[in-house]
Scaffold this active site. Structure first.
Site, PDB file in Angstrom:
ATOM      1  N   ARG A 172      55.239  47.647  48.359  1.00  0.00           N
ATOM      2  CA  ARG A 172      54.386  47.041  49.391  1.00  0.00           C
ATOM      3  C   ARG A 172      54.827  47.395  50.807  1.00  0.00           C
ATOM      4  O   ARG A 172      54.735  46.567  51.723  1.00  0.00           O
ATOM      5  CB  ARG A 172      54.363  45.523  49.245  1.00  0.00           C
ATOM      6  CG  ARG A 172      53.883  45.046  47.903  1.00  0.00           C
ATOM      7  CD  ARG A 172      52.401  44.972  47.885  1.00  0.00           C
ATOM      8  NE  ARG A 172      51.908  45.032  46.529  1.00  0.00           N
ATOM      9  CZ  ARG A 172      50.872  44.348  46.095  1.00  0.00           C
ATOM     10  NH1 ARG A 172      50.258  43.539  46.887  1.00  0.00           N
ATOM     11  NH2 ARG A 172      50.444  44.515  44.871  1.00  0.00           N
ATOM     12  N   SER A 260      47.396  38.731  47.519  1.00  0.00           N
ATOM     13  CA  SER A 260      48.729  38.123  47.440  1.00  0.00           C
ATOM     14  C   SER A 260      49.211  37.827  48.854  1.00  0.00           C
ATOM     15  O   SER A 260      49.226  38.718  49.703  1.00  0.00           O
ATOM     16  CB  SER A 260      49.735  39.091  46.814  1.00  0.00           C
ATOM     17  OG  SER A 260      49.331  39.444  45.529  1.00  0.00           O
ATOM     18  N   GLU A 356      53.114  38.850  53.161  1.00  0.00           N
ATOM     19  CA  GLU A 356      52.625  40.220  53.077  1.00  0.00           C
ATOM     20  C   GLU A 356      51.598  40.562  54.171  1.00  0.00           C
ATOM     21  O   GLU A 356      51.743  41.592  54.826  1.00  0.00           O
ATOM     22  CB  GLU A 356      52.055  40.502  51.683  1.00  0.00           C
ATOM     23  CG  GLU A 356      51.881  41.978  51.507  1.00  0.00           C
ATOM     24  CD  GLU A 356      51.410  42.425  50.155  1.00  0.00           C
ATOM     25  OE1 GLU A 356      51.018  41.604  49.327  1.00  0.00           O
ATOM     26  OE2 GLU A 356      51.419  43.647  49.948  1.00  0.00           O
TER      27      GLU A 356
END
Ligand code: EPU
Length: 361
Positions: A172, A260, A356
């Site tokens: 990520r 997410s 995130e």
């Protein structure tokens, strides 16, 4: 033919971020690469002056928490086009412009007979945003299929062709994300799609999916699980991934969300062992380097946040890792919930969750 200059004007951005947060900013739409040299010149001329509002490159807005009045100027990338860029004995090299929808691109590749991205079906956002957070799902990460990224370094005013080793990819994460959203302007992304394709069925949810003939004895943590002889087709995997995602994840068009909201935290083996002893049901995935990636959704659920609300926002009822906007939320509501969830997970498990989505303020 001279390029049309980019004009920034005050625009509503509520429909340009999948959390559906109200926002307004100065926005210009980039639909022609030939406008970029003039943009670089304008940025260089205004650098260091009071007029230099920082630039933020916006794709699909699916990994973003937008403040109501960001101080940034927004460049919306609307470059389009998909083509077979090269063909080698082993691969199709397919190039897509940054403004293409990611899911539409994956679908198009399969229709053309270029498999390899099917595990990444239905991820919201654009092709250009995909390398920034190195999107990954169901056992595949983008960098495993990447040929190169064509990107303008807006600071240096020149275009670069960057190969995966130069992009600083991690889980990520990438150099594009670490350097901040105003440095790199990704214009095209190229993928190496294998002609000797084999299915990637490592991820338990996928391996067990009835549409792929799963559910027979497959269980446990992730491990090798390629089904080859007479295995599923790329299109069947695409359909199964879409089905799993539709059942678990809220559709941003119906319930605002940014996917997410936290990364799955990676802890060292010692800490994982201690946690495993205290919490025998702990969900974790051993990593190649010996560390263990914990399922943040499980930690959040155990901390009591699954389906729980704080004001107009909450953690989703079927996937606790997804923060949702039940309506009327502002960036501050989102960040307040994120802080509360982080604090509770830290208190219960001693694990720090990393947000995130990028905060655009
Ligand atoms: N879990 C719970 N409770 C929950 C959610 C999950 O106990 O509320 C448990 C599940 O039972 C499972 C484990 O956590 O054992 C993992 O859950 P899941 O398979 O849903 O995957 P994830 O680790 O939560 C990651 C990605 C997703 C991606 C899936 C599938 C991150 C931060 N998220 O989620 O990405 O789709 O794996 O590969 O790595 C996204 O980025 O928006 C996204 C959805």
């Amino acid at each position: 033919m001279s390029a049309s200059p980019l004009v920034f004007s005050d625009q509503d951005l509520q429909d340009c971020n999948t959390l559906g947060l109200p926002a307004r900013a100065a926005v210009a739409v980039l639909d022609d690469e030939s406008s970029i040299p003039a943009l670089c010149a304008a940025l260089a001329a205004s650098a260091g002056t009071a007029a230099a509002a920082p630039l933020f490159v916006l794709g699909g807005g699916s990994n973003l928490v937008m403040a109501a009045r960001p101080r940034h100027r927004i460049l919306r990338v609307a470059l389009r086009g998909i083509r077979l860029w090269d063909e080698t004995p082993g691969h199709w090299v397919v190039e897509a412009a940054a403004g293409e929808s990611w899911h539409g691109f994956v679908d198009h590749c399969l229709t053309q007979g270029w498999p390899g991205l099917e595990n990444l079906a239905l991820i919201p956002g654009t092709v250009g945003a995909a390398p920034v957070q190195n999107i990954g799902a169901y056992g595949l990460e983008l960098d495993q299929r990447l040929h190169s990224v064509v990107a303008w370094d807006l600071r240096a005013g020149r275009v670069r062709e960057l190969h995966p080793r130069e992009c600083g990819f991690a889980y990520r994460d990438s150099m594009f994300k670490r350097d901040g959203a105003g440095r790199w302007l990704i214009v095209r992304v190229r993928f190496m799609l294998p002609k000797d394709w084999t299915p990637r069925l490592d991820y338990p949810d996928l391996r067990d999916h009835p549409g792929l003939g799963g559910g027979r004895g497959a269980s446990g943590l992730a491990g090798p699980g390629h089904r080859t002889a007479a295995g599923p087709t790329p299109r069947q995997i695409f359909d199964a991934v879409c089905d799993i995602r539709r059942r678990k994840l809220p559709d941003p068009a119906v319930l605002g969300n940014a996917g997410s909201f936290f990364k799955n935290p990676v802890v060292d083996a010692g800490q994982a062992a201690v946690l495993q002893q205290r919490f025998p049901d702990l969900r974790g995935y051993p990593q190649a380097d010996g560390r263990v990636k914990l399922a943040a959704g499980w930690l959040i659920e155990q901390a009591g946040w699954k389906g729980r609300r704080l004001g107009p926002v909450g953690m989703h009822r079927t996937q606790a890792l997804v923060l949702v906007n039940h309506g009327g939320a502002q960036a501050a509501d989102v960040q307040a919930l994120a802080r509360a969830v982080r604090a509770d997970v830290q208190e219960r498990f001693g694990v720090d969750l990393e947000q995130e989505p990028v905060l655009l303020d």
